[in-house]
Enzyme design. Structure first.
Site, PDB file in Angstrom:
ATOM      1  N   SER A  10       0.821  -1.203   0.000  1.00 45.34           N
ATOM      2  CA  SER A  10       0.000   0.000   0.000  1.00 45.34           C
ATOM      3  C   SER A  10       0.861   1.262   0.000  1.00 45.34           C
ATOM      4  O   SER A  10       2.054   1.232   0.311  1.00 45.34           O
ATOM      5  CB  SER A  10      -0.912   0.019   1.231  1.00 45.34           C
ATOM      6  OG  SER A  10      -0.155   0.272   2.401  1.00 45.34           O
ATOM      7  N   ASP A  50      -1.384  -0.969  -3.768  1.00 49.28           N
ATOM      8  CA  ASP A  50      -2.728  -0.810  -3.207  1.00 49.28           C
ATOM      9  C   ASP A  50      -2.965   0.581  -2.627  1.00 49.28           C
ATOM     10  O   ASP A  50      -2.062   1.199  -2.071  1.00 49.28           O
ATOM     11  CB  ASP A  50      -2.943  -1.863  -2.114  1.00 49.28           C
ATOM     12  CG  ASP A  50      -4.405  -2.028  -1.745  1.00 49.28           C
ATOM     13  OD1 ASP A  50      -5.242  -2.072  -2.659  1.00 49.28           O
ATOM     14  OD2 ASP A  50      -4.702  -2.120  -0.540  1.00 49.28           O
ATOM     15  N   HIS A  51      -4.217   1.033  -2.736  1.00 49.13           N
ATOM     16  CA  HIS A  51      -4.669   2.304  -2.143  1.00 49.13           C
ATOM     17  C   HIS A  51      -3.729   3.461  -2.448  1.00 49.13           C
ATOM     18  O   HIS A  51      -3.254   4.162  -1.556  1.00 49.13           O
ATOM     19  CB  HIS A  51      -4.863   2.154  -0.630  1.00 49.13           C
ATOM     20  CG  HIS A  51      -6.221   1.641  -0.265  1.00 49.13           C
ATOM     21  ND1 HIS A  51      -7.371   2.370  -0.449  1.00 49.13           N
ATOM     22  CD2 HIS A  51      -6.602   0.454   0.254  1.00 49.13           C
ATOM     23  CE1 HIS A  51      -8.413   1.648  -0.045  1.00 49.13           C
ATOM     24  NE2 HIS A  51      -7.968   0.485   0.367  1.00 49.13           N
ATOM     25  N   GLU A  89     -12.195   2.367  -6.282  1.00 54.28           N
ATOM     26  CA  GLU A  89     -13.167   2.210  -5.200  1.00 54.28           C
ATOM     27  C   GLU A  89     -14.316   3.186  -5.383  1.00 54.28           C
ATOM     28  O   GLU A  89     -14.114   4.358  -5.697  1.00 54.28           O
ATOM     29  CB  GLU A  89     -12.497   2.456  -3.843  1.00 54.28           C
ATOM     30  CG  GLU A  89     -13.428   2.298  -2.648  1.00 54.28           C
ATOM     31  CD  GLU A  89     -12.717   2.478  -1.322  1.00 54.28           C
ATOM     32  OE1 GLU A  89     -13.234   3.213  -0.465  1.00 54.28           O
ATOM     33  OE2 GLU A  89     -11.619   1.875  -1.143  1.00 54.28           O
ATOM     34  N   HIS A 108     -12.684  -4.892   0.411  1.00 53.13           N
ATOM     35  CA  HIS A 108     -11.644  -4.352   1.289  1.00 53.13           C
ATOM     36  C   HIS A 108     -12.070  -4.547   2.742  1.00 53.13           C
ATOM     37  O   HIS A 108     -13.249  -4.671   3.049  1.00 53.13           O
ATOM     38  CB  HIS A 108     -11.429  -2.866   1.009  1.00 53.13           C
ATOM     39  CG  HIS A 108     -10.696  -2.598  -0.258  1.00 53.13           C
ATOM     40  ND1 HIS A 108      -9.741  -1.605  -0.375  1.00 53.13           N
ATOM     41  CD2 HIS A 108     -10.740  -3.199  -1.477  1.00 53.13           C
ATOM     42  CE1 HIS A 108      -9.251  -1.596  -1.600  1.00 53.13           C
ATOM     43  NE2 HIS A 108      -9.849  -2.549  -2.295  1.00 53.13           N
ATOM     44  N   ASN A 155      -9.378  -8.631   0.092  1.00 55.47           N
ATOM     45  CA  ASN A 155      -8.191  -7.979   0.654  1.00 55.47           C
ATOM     46  C   ASN A 155      -8.074  -8.215   2.155  1.00 55.47           C
ATOM     47  O   ASN A 155      -9.041  -7.988   2.895  1.00 55.47           O
ATOM     48  CB  ASN A 155      -8.254  -6.471   0.409  1.00 55.47           C
ATOM     49  CG  ASN A 155      -7.940  -6.089  -1.022  1.00 55.47           C
ATOM     50  OD1 ASN A 155      -7.959  -6.922  -1.926  1.00 55.47           O
ATOM     51  ND2 ASN A 155      -7.651  -4.821  -1.235  1.00 55.47           N
ATOM     52  N   VAL A 156      -6.880  -8.614   2.583  1.00 53.72           N
ATOM     53  CA  VAL A 156      -6.628  -8.924   3.993  1.00 53.72           C
ATOM     54  C   VAL A 156      -5.330  -8.244   4.422  1.00 53.72           C
ATOM     55  O   VAL A 156      -4.287  -8.423   3.778  1.00 53.72           O
ATOM     56  CB  VAL A 156      -6.504 -10.450   4.230  1.00 53.72           C
ATOM     57  CG1 VAL A 156      -6.233 -10.750   5.694  1.00 53.72           C
ATOM     58  CG2 VAL A 156      -7.767 -11.169   3.755  1.00 53.72           C
TER      59      VAL A 156
END
Length: 282
Positions: A50, A84-85, A136, A211, A233-234
């Site tokens: 991330s 990610d993100h 998202e 998420h 997602n974890v």
């Protein structure tokens, strides 16, 4: 095994009616644990880094990306590398030279029109480089630095009609949706809206992403995949397992100073957590 693409893993899972899990990488040990857990379970997995993890590493993407890629290359499991993100366009553009096959570009804090415009630009950039783009719509709260957000509050969840227009107008390859989960949950108590998941599955042509899955109970995850979720997602669950194992070791041996002694059980606990989640996905 050489890295495979996230798009390939997600497409395979979707075709088979199952899910594929994406696990957050913060340290080298996270990557090693994810690979070990995937090998134990005999399943594919996504190694995702991330923007917050990059900040933790001093803003330098290349070292942690290279480490994760090297771990994947030494593993017998099929693994991909995902950024990610990402809110920073500059960081997004660093994904391609760093070996990532996919990026979750997060413009969810912007107004709807600005979100569409920024995400469409990211998709165009990705298409030119063969980068799979996730985005998202809705608000999956709970990330560090954000105000608390009730996952059940009006206006938080993703609207199927809006999702249809959003996917059409941005061209994204996958859509993360708000259906009752929240980031950074340390207790697995989230209740998902499975009717909404099914409605979103029917409304959009691209795979759905959940998420905040660390806070979702096992049966809720199974139902979510059956209802149409594909990428799961974890993150926090790995950190919880790691911290618990390290804390337990240090509580039992207050004289320990060699970090290998207590990091090893932490890494093993993360690997077991990875294998457990992978076993839920069909």
């Amino acid at each position: 095994m050489p890295l495979v693409t996230t798009g390939e893993l997600v497409a395979d899972a979707r075709e088979k009616g199952r899910g594929v899990a994406a696990f957050n990488v913060i340290t080298l040990e996270h990557a090693e644990a994810i690979a070990a857990g995937a090998e134990q379970a005999g399943r594919d997995a996504v190694l995702q880094i991330s923007e917050n993890a990059v900040k933790f590493h001093g803003g330098h993407l290349a070292p942690i990306a290279a480490a994760a890629a090297a771990v994947a290359g030494a593993s017998s499991a099929r693994l991909s590398l995902h950024l990610d993100h990402v809110e920073s366009v500059e960081l997004m553009r660093a994904a391609h030279p760093a070996g990532f096959s996919s990026v979750m570009f997060d413009a969810s804090k912007l107004g709807y029109g600005e979100n569409v415009e920024a995400t469409a630009d990211a998709v165009r950039w990705g298409r030119e480089r063969g980068i799979w783009i996730e985005a998202e719509l809705g608000r999956v709260g709970g990330k560090a630095g954000e105000a608390p957000l009730d996952a059940h509050a009006p206006g938080v969840r993703t609207d199927p009609a809006e999702a249809t227009a959003y996917v059409r107008d941005t061209g994204v390859d996958a859509l993360a949706v708000a259906v009752g989960s929240s980031h950074a949950m340390t207790e697995r108590t989230a209740a998902l809206d499975h009717e909404l998941i099914a409605a979103l599955r029917d409304a959009v042509p691209v795979p759905l992403v959940l998420h905040g899955s660390s806070g979702v109970p096992d049966e809720e995850i199974r139902r979510a995949v059956a209802s149409g979720m594909v990428k799961i997602n974890v993150g926090t669950a790995l950190n919880t397992a790691f911290s618990g194992a390290v804390r337990g070791f240090l509580d039992s041996d207050s004289t320990a100073v060699d970090p290998r002694k207590y990091i090893a059980p932490g890494r093993d606990a993360m690997a077991a957590t990875v294998a457990g989640f992978l076993g839920l996905l069909g």
